[in-house]
Write a protein that holds these residues in place. Structure first.
Motif, PDB file in Angstrom:
ATOM      1  N   ARG A 131       7.573 -13.437 -24.767  1.00  0.00           N
ATOM      2  CA  ARG A 131       6.483 -14.317 -25.162  1.00  0.00           C
ATOM      3  C   ARG A 131       5.694 -14.817 -23.949  1.00  0.00           C
ATOM      4  N   ASN A 132       4.401 -14.867 -24.086  1.00  0.00           N
ATOM      5  CA  ASN A 132       3.517 -15.403 -23.060  1.00  0.00           C
ATOM      6  C   ASN A 132       3.686 -14.745 -21.700  1.00  0.00           C
ATOM      7  N   VAL A 133       3.659 -13.460 -21.707  1.00  0.00           N
ATOM      8  CA  VAL A 133       3.718 -12.729 -20.450  1.00  0.00           C
ATOM      9  C   VAL A 133       2.315 -12.691 -19.876  1.00  0.00           C
ATOM     10  N   ARG A 163      -1.014 -10.491 -20.930  1.00  0.00           N
ATOM     11  CA  ARG A 163      -0.192  -9.656 -21.807  1.00  0.00           C
ATOM     12  C   ARG A 163       0.541 -10.493 -22.842  1.00  0.00           C
ATOM     13  N   ARG A 164       0.657  -9.947 -24.038  1.00  0.00           N
ATOM     14  CA  ARG A 164       1.398 -10.618 -25.102  1.00  0.00           C
ATOM     15  C   ARG A 164       2.142  -9.575 -25.932  1.00  0.00           C
ATOM     16  N   ALA A 165       3.196 -10.048 -26.591  1.00  0.00           N
ATOM     17  CA  ALA A 165       4.003  -9.168 -27.450  1.00  0.00           C
ATOM     18  C   ALA A 165       3.373  -9.064 -28.837  1.00  0.00           C
ATOM     19  N   TYR A 166       3.396  -7.877 -29.411  1.00  0.00           N
ATOM     20  CA  TYR A 166       2.911  -7.688 -30.783  1.00  0.00           C
ATOM     21  C   TYR A 166       3.824  -6.734 -31.538  1.00  0.00           C
ATOM     22  N   SER A 167       4.264  -7.169 -32.713  1.00  0.00           N
ATOM     23  CA  SER A 167       5.113  -6.325 -33.550  1.00  0.00           C
ATOM     24  C   SER A 167       4.347  -5.078 -33.959  1.00  0.00           C
ATOM     25  N   ILE A 168       5.039  -3.979 -33.982  1.00  0.00           N
ATOM     26  CA  ILE A 168       4.411  -2.715 -34.381  1.00  0.00           C
ATOM     27  C   ILE A 168       4.433  -2.631 -35.909  1.00  0.00           C
ATOM     28  N   PHE A 214      -1.278  -2.518 -35.125  1.00  0.00           N
ATOM     29  CA  PHE A 214      -0.946  -3.932 -34.942  1.00  0.00           C
ATOM     30  C   PHE A 214      -1.752  -4.775 -35.924  1.00  0.00           C
ATOM     31  N   TYR A 215      -1.134  -5.867 -36.361  1.00  0.00           N
ATOM     32  CA  TYR A 215      -1.798  -6.809 -37.264  1.00  0.00           C
ATOM     33  C   TYR A 215      -1.946  -8.110 -36.470  1.00  0.00           C
ATOM     34  N   LEU A 216      -3.181  -8.480 -36.158  1.00  0.00           N
ATOM     35  CA  LEU A 216      -3.411  -9.541 -35.177  1.00  0.00           C
ATOM     36  C   LEU A 216      -4.163 -10.731 -35.757  1.00  0.00           C
ATOM     37  N   ALA A 217      -3.719 -11.917 -35.361  1.00  0.00           N
ATOM     38  CA  ALA A 217      -4.417 -13.154 -35.743  1.00  0.00           C
ATOM     39  C   ALA A 217      -5.126 -13.707 -34.517  1.00  0.00           C
ATOM     40  N   LEU A 218      -6.354 -14.158 -34.717  1.00  0.00           N
ATOM     41  CA  LEU A 218      -7.113 -14.760 -33.617  1.00  0.00           C
ATOM     42  C   LEU A 218      -6.637 -16.191 -33.386  1.00  0.00           C
ATOM     43  N   GLY A 264      -6.619 -19.251 -27.506  1.00  0.00           N
ATOM     44  CA  GLY A 264      -5.688 -18.362 -26.816  1.00  0.00           C
ATOM     45  C   GLY A 264      -6.305 -17.618 -25.649  1.00  0.00           C
ATOM     46  N   ALA A 265      -5.425 -17.037 -24.847  1.00  0.00           N
ATOM     47  CA  ALA A 265      -5.880 -16.277 -23.684  1.00  0.00           C
ATOM     48  C   ALA A 265      -6.189 -14.829 -24.060  1.00  0.00           C
ATOM     49  N   LEU A 266      -5.320 -14.205 -24.837  1.00  0.00           N
ATOM     50  CA  LEU A 266      -5.510 -12.769 -25.070  1.00  0.00           C
ATOM     51  C   LEU A 266      -6.263 -12.445 -26.361  1.00  0.00           C
ATOM     52  N   THR A 267      -5.919 -13.111 -27.471  1.00  0.00           N
ATOM     53  CA  THR A 267      -6.504 -12.657 -28.745  1.00  0.00           C
ATOM     54  C   THR A 267      -8.038 -12.732 -28.775  1.00  0.00           C
ATOM     55  N   PRO A 268      -8.696 -13.742 -28.177  1.00  0.00           N
ATOM     56  CA  PRO A 268     -10.163 -13.695 -28.186  1.00  0.00           C
ATOM     57  C   PRO A 268     -10.709 -12.453 -27.475  1.00  0.00           C
ATOM     58  N   ARG A 304      10.415 -15.320 -33.964  1.00  0.00           N
ATOM     59  CA  ARG A 304       9.426 -16.408 -33.854  1.00  0.00           C
ATOM     60  C   ARG A 304       8.259 -15.925 -33.019  1.00  0.00           C
ATOM     61  N   TYR A 305       7.040 -16.095 -33.532  1.00  0.00           N
ATOM     62  CA  TYR A 305       5.862 -15.600 -32.817  1.00  0.00           C
ATOM     63  C   TYR A 305       5.373 -16.568 -31.738  1.00  0.00           C
ATOM     64  N   TRP A 306       5.728 -17.818 -31.845  1.00  0.00           N
ATOM     65  CA  TRP A 306       5.376 -18.752 -30.771  1.00  0.00           C
ATOM     66  C   TRP A 306       6.308 -19.925 -30.773  1.00  0.00           C
TER      67      TRP A 306
HETATM   68  C1  LIG Z   1       8.156 -10.739 -30.480  1.00  0.00           C
HETATM   69  C2  LIG Z   1       6.761 -11.221 -30.807  1.00  0.00           C
HETATM   70  C3  LIG Z   1       5.961 -10.468 -31.646  1.00  0.00           C
HETATM   71  C4  LIG Z   1       4.678 -10.911 -31.963  1.00  0.00           C
HETATM   72  N1  LIG Z   1       3.922 -10.178 -32.825  1.00  0.00           N
HETATM   73  C5  LIG Z   1       2.685 -10.616 -33.182  1.00  0.00           C
HETATM   74  C6  LIG Z   1       1.903  -9.882 -34.132  1.00  0.00           C
HETATM   75  O1  LIG Z   1       2.316  -8.836 -34.647  1.00  0.00           O
HETATM   76  N2  LIG Z   1       0.671 -10.371 -34.438  1.00  0.00           N
HETATM   77  C7  LIG Z   1       0.175 -11.527 -33.882  1.00  0.00           C
HETATM   78  O2  LIG Z   1      -0.953 -11.905 -34.207  1.00  0.00           O
HETATM   79  N3  LIG Z   1       0.908 -12.231 -32.990  1.00  0.00           N
HETATM   80  C8  LIG Z   1       2.132 -11.804 -32.620  1.00  0.00           C
HETATM   81  N4  LIG Z   1       2.861 -12.507 -31.698  1.00  0.00           N
HETATM   82  C9  LIG Z   1       2.218 -13.642 -31.008  1.00  0.00           C
HETATM   83  C10 LIG Z   1       1.499 -13.118 -29.760  1.00  0.00           C
HETATM   84  O3  LIG Z   1       2.443 -12.662 -28.808  1.00  0.00           O
HETATM   85  C11 LIG Z   1       0.645 -14.193 -29.077  1.00  0.00           C
HETATM   86  O4  LIG Z   1       1.425 -15.332 -28.850  1.00  0.00           O
HETATM   87  C12 LIG Z   1      -0.562 -14.582 -29.916  1.00  0.00           C
HETATM   88  O5  LIG Z   1      -1.359 -13.444 -30.196  1.00  0.00           O
HETATM   89  C13 LIG Z   1      -1.420 -15.609 -29.173  1.00  0.00           C
HETATM   90  O6  LIG Z   1      -1.805 -15.068 -27.944  1.00  0.00           O
HETATM   91  P1  LIG Z   1      -3.018 -15.698 -27.135  1.00  0.00           P
HETATM   92  O7  LIG Z   1      -2.917 -15.204 -25.739  1.00  0.00           O
HETATM   93  O8  LIG Z   1      -4.310 -15.491 -27.828  1.00  0.00           O
HETATM   94  O9  LIG Z   1      -2.711 -17.244 -27.187  1.00  0.00           O
HETATM   95  P2  LIG Z   1      -1.851 -18.074 -26.118  1.00  0.00           P
HETATM   96  O10 LIG Z   1      -2.754 -18.497 -25.040  1.00  0.00           O
HETATM   97  O11 LIG Z   1      -0.638 -17.316 -25.735  1.00  0.00           O
HETATM   98  O12 LIG Z   1      -1.325 -19.208 -27.053  1.00  0.00           O
HETATM   99  C14 LIG Z   1      -1.894 -20.398 -27.308  1.00  0.00           C
HETATM  100  C15 LIG Z   1      -0.998 -21.175 -28.294  1.00  0.00           C
HETATM  101  O13 LIG Z   1      -1.365 -20.810 -29.627  1.00  0.00           O
HETATM  102  C16 LIG Z   1      -0.237 -20.886 -30.491  1.00  0.00           C
HETATM  103  N5  LIG Z   1      -0.110 -19.617 -31.219  1.00  0.00           N
HETATM  104  C17 LIG Z   1       0.332 -18.422 -30.783  1.00  0.00           C
HETATM  105  N6  LIG Z   1       0.261 -17.495 -31.764  1.00  0.00           N
HETATM  106  C18 LIG Z   1      -0.253 -18.135 -32.826  1.00  0.00           C
HETATM  107  C19 LIG Z   1      -0.581 -17.718 -34.134  1.00  0.00           C
HETATM  108  N7  LIG Z   1      -0.391 -16.459 -34.570  1.00  0.00           N
HETATM  109  N8  LIG Z   1      -1.111 -18.631 -34.977  1.00  0.00           N
HETATM  110  C20 LIG Z   1      -1.310 -19.900 -34.567  1.00  0.00           C
HETATM  111  N9  LIG Z   1      -1.013 -20.355 -33.339  1.00  0.00           N
HETATM  112  C21 LIG Z   1      -0.492 -19.484 -32.479  1.00  0.00           C
HETATM  113  C22 LIG Z   1       0.958 -21.200 -29.636  1.00  0.00           C
HETATM  114  O14 LIG Z   1       1.237 -22.577 -29.756  1.00  0.00           O
HETATM  115  C23 LIG Z   1       0.506 -20.860 -28.249  1.00  0.00           C
HETATM  116  O15 LIG Z   1       1.190 -21.606 -27.305  1.00  0.00           O
HETATM  117  C24 LIG Z   1       4.167 -12.108 -31.398  1.00  0.00           C
HETATM  118  C25 LIG Z   1       4.982 -12.857 -30.537  1.00  0.00           C
HETATM  119  C26 LIG Z   1       6.263 -12.433 -30.253  1.00  0.00           C
HETATM  120  C27 LIG Z   1       7.120 -13.270 -29.338  1.00  0.00           C
END
Ligand SMILES: Cc1cc2nc3c(=O)[nH]c(=O)nc-3n(C[C@H](O)[C@H](O)[C@H](O)COP(=O)(O)OP(=O)(O)OC[C@H]3O[C@@H](n4cnc5c(N)ncnc54)[C@H](O)[C@@H]3O)c2cc1C
Length: 384
Positions: A39-41, A182-187, A199-203, A207-211, A382-384
C-alpha cells in the motif's frame, strides 16, 4: 485505429485506439520499499535519480526512452550498464522488492537484467463505468505477463509529471515530476488471459495516482510492476468449501478474476457475490455478473446500493449495505442452507470499515479470520 472487443458483455465498447507501437526490449523491475504491504508505494530508491522526459520526435538520446512520460535515467546512476547506458537491476533484487508476502509469479526469462522505471505497458482499453469509476486494460510492451493467481494484485505507476484529471483536488505540494507514483491494484482479468491485465479503478480526488490514471487514454503508456503478489486467493480454501465474496466498490476486482478464471464453472460449490455501491450505476460488472448467475445456478449475485433515489431506471433491488444482506439471510434463501463456518469461507474486500464490521458480524457467528499460522474462514483485503 483498431477496434477491440468490449470490456464485458453489455458494456459500451470504448476501446478504440492506435495499434501499439512495436515494443522495445522493455521489461521493468521495481524498487519499492520491501514492506509487509504494498500500500502507498511511492518515491524513488535513494541513489536513483530520474527525470521525466516528454515525447521526443525522432528518438531520444542515449539512456533515455522515446515514450510519453518516459523516464530518463541520469548518467550518474550507480547501476547503469556500460553497454546500453540503461540502469539495470538484478533479477534477485527485483524479486525481493515488491512485498514480503508470498507470490507465485516469476519474472519472464528475458528480463533477468531489466531497466527500471521505464513506462513498460500501454492502455489497451478504457471504459467509464460511472463518473469516478473506470475499467482499464493494460498490456505489457516487449515482455510477457508472468502467471498470477486470481485474487492477486499488480502495481501500476506514473511519474509525478503525468497530467491529472481536472476534477482532482489541487496538489499541495505536487510530487516531484520525476517521482514514480505507484499503487497496488487487484487484477480483475482471468489468469488465463495472457495479453493484458484488467483493473477496476476508483478515482480518489485527493489522491496522488488515481487522478493521473484517470487521464490515461487508449495507447498511453504507464508503468506495470513485473511481479504480482498477494495472499487474497483461494489457495487456502478447501476445494469443496462454499464461498461468500463480499465487496464494496472496486473491491469486486479480485472476485472477477476468480470467477472468470474458474469459479463460475465450479458447480460443486455454492458461490455468492455480495457487491455494495452507493448508486446503481456504480455497480461495475453488473451485466456480466447477472449473466453469469443466469447461466450458473450455483452462483448467486446480490447487489446492494445505499442511495437508490433518483436512479434511472429506478432501482428495485436491495437497499442498504453489504452487512444488511448478510444479516437478512439472503444467502441462506438462495442456497437453501445458511452459510456456516463448517463449510463456508467468506472473502471481504474494499473499504476497511466494511471489513471491520463484517469481521465482527462473522466472528459472532463462529467464523474466524484466516492467518498463516491459524487457518480460518474469513479472508480480507483492505484497500486503504
Ligand atoms: C492490495 C490492494 C489492492 C488494491 N486494489 C485496488 C483496486 O483494484 N481498485 C482501486 O480502485 N483501488 C485499489 N487499491 C487502492 C489503491 O492502491 C490506492 O490506494 C487508491 O487507488 C488511491 O490511490 P491514490 O494515489 O489516488 O490516493 P492516495 O494518495 O494513495 O490516497 C489518499 C487517501 O485516500 C483514501 N483512499 C484510498 N483508496 C480509496 C478508495 N478506493 N476510496 C476512497 N478513499 C480511498 C485513503 O485514505 C488514502 O490514504 C488497492 C489497495 C491495496 C492495498
Amino acid at each position: 485505429m483498431r477496434t477491440m472487443s468490449p470490456i464485458y458483455e453489455g458494456s459500451r465498447p470504448t476501446c478504440q485506439g492506435p495499434d501499439p507501437a512495436p515494443g522495445a526490449e522493455q521489461a521493468a523491475a521495481i524498487h519499492a520499499r520491501a514492506r509487509g504491504t504494498i500500500r502507498n508505494v511511492a518515491g524513488g530508491r535513494p541513489g536513483h535519480t530520474v527525470a521525466p522526459r516528454s515525447p521526443a520526435p525522432g528518438g531520444a538520446g542515449r539512456g533515455s526512452l522515446d515514450v510519453h512520460f518516459g523516464v530518463w535515467i541520469r548518467p550518474r546512476d550507480p547501476l547503469r550498464t556500460r553497454s546500453t547506458g540503461r540502469v539495470v537491476q538484478s533479477r534477485r533484487r527485483a524479486g525481493n522488492s515488491l512485498s514480503r508476502r508470498s507470490s507465485c509469479a516469476t519474472l519472464p526469462a528475458h528480463s533477468k537484467r531489466v531497466a527500471i522505471m521505464e513506462l513498460n505497458a500501454r492502455v489497451l482499453a478504457r471504459q467509464e463505468v460511472a463518473p469516478g469509476l473506470i475499467i482499464l486494460r493494460v498490456a505489457p510492451e516487449g515482455w510477457a505477463l508472468p502467471p498470477f493467481e486470481p485474487g492477486q494484485f499488480a502495481v501500476l505507476g506514473l511519474p509525478g509529471a503525468a497530467p491529472r484529471v481536472p476534477e482532482a483536488e489541487p496538489e499541495n505540494p505536487p510530487p516531484p515530476p520525476h517521482q514514480l507514483i505507484r499503487r497496488a491494484y487487484s487484477i480483475a482479468s482471468s489468469s488465463r488471459q495472457h495479453e493484458y491485465l484488467e483493473f477496476y479503478l476508483a478515482l480518489v480526488r485527493t489522491g496522488a495516482l488515481t487522478p493521473r490514471l484517470f487521464r490515461l487514454h487508449v495507447g498511453d503508456r504507464l508503468w506495470l510492476g513485473p511481479r504480482f503478489s498477494g495472499m487474497f486467493t483461494l489457495r487456502h480454501v478447501p476445494a469443496d468449501a462454499h464461498l461468500v465474496l463480499v465487496a464494496t466498490g472496486t473491491g469486486l476486482a479480485p472476485y472477477m478474476s476468480m470467477l472468470r478464471t474458474h469459479l463460475a464453472e465450479s458447480a460443486h460449490r455454492r458461490t455468492a457475490v455480495i457487491h455494495g455501491a452507493r448508486y446503481p450505476s456504480d455497480l461495475g460488472y453488473r451485466n456480466e455478473l447477472e449473466d453469469l448467475a443466469r447461466r450458473h445456478p450455483h452462483l448467486t449475485y446480490l447487489p446492494v446500493v445505499s442511495r437508490p433515489q433518483g436512479a434511472v431506471p429506478p432501482w428495485s433491488g436491495a437497499v442498504g449495505h453489504v452487512q444488511d444482506i448478510w444479516r437478512a439471510g439472503l444467502i441462506a434463501r438462495a442456497w437453501g442452507f445458511p452459510p456456516e463456518p463448517a463449510h463456508t469461507h467468506v472473502f471481504l474486500c474494499g473499504n476497511p470499515q466494511m471489513i471491520e464490521d463484517m469481521v465482527r458480524l462473522l466472528e459472532g457467528e463462529g467464523f474466524r479470520e484466516h492467518h498463516k499460522d491459524a487457518p480460518g474462514q474469513i479472508h480480507t483485503e483492505r484497500y486503504w
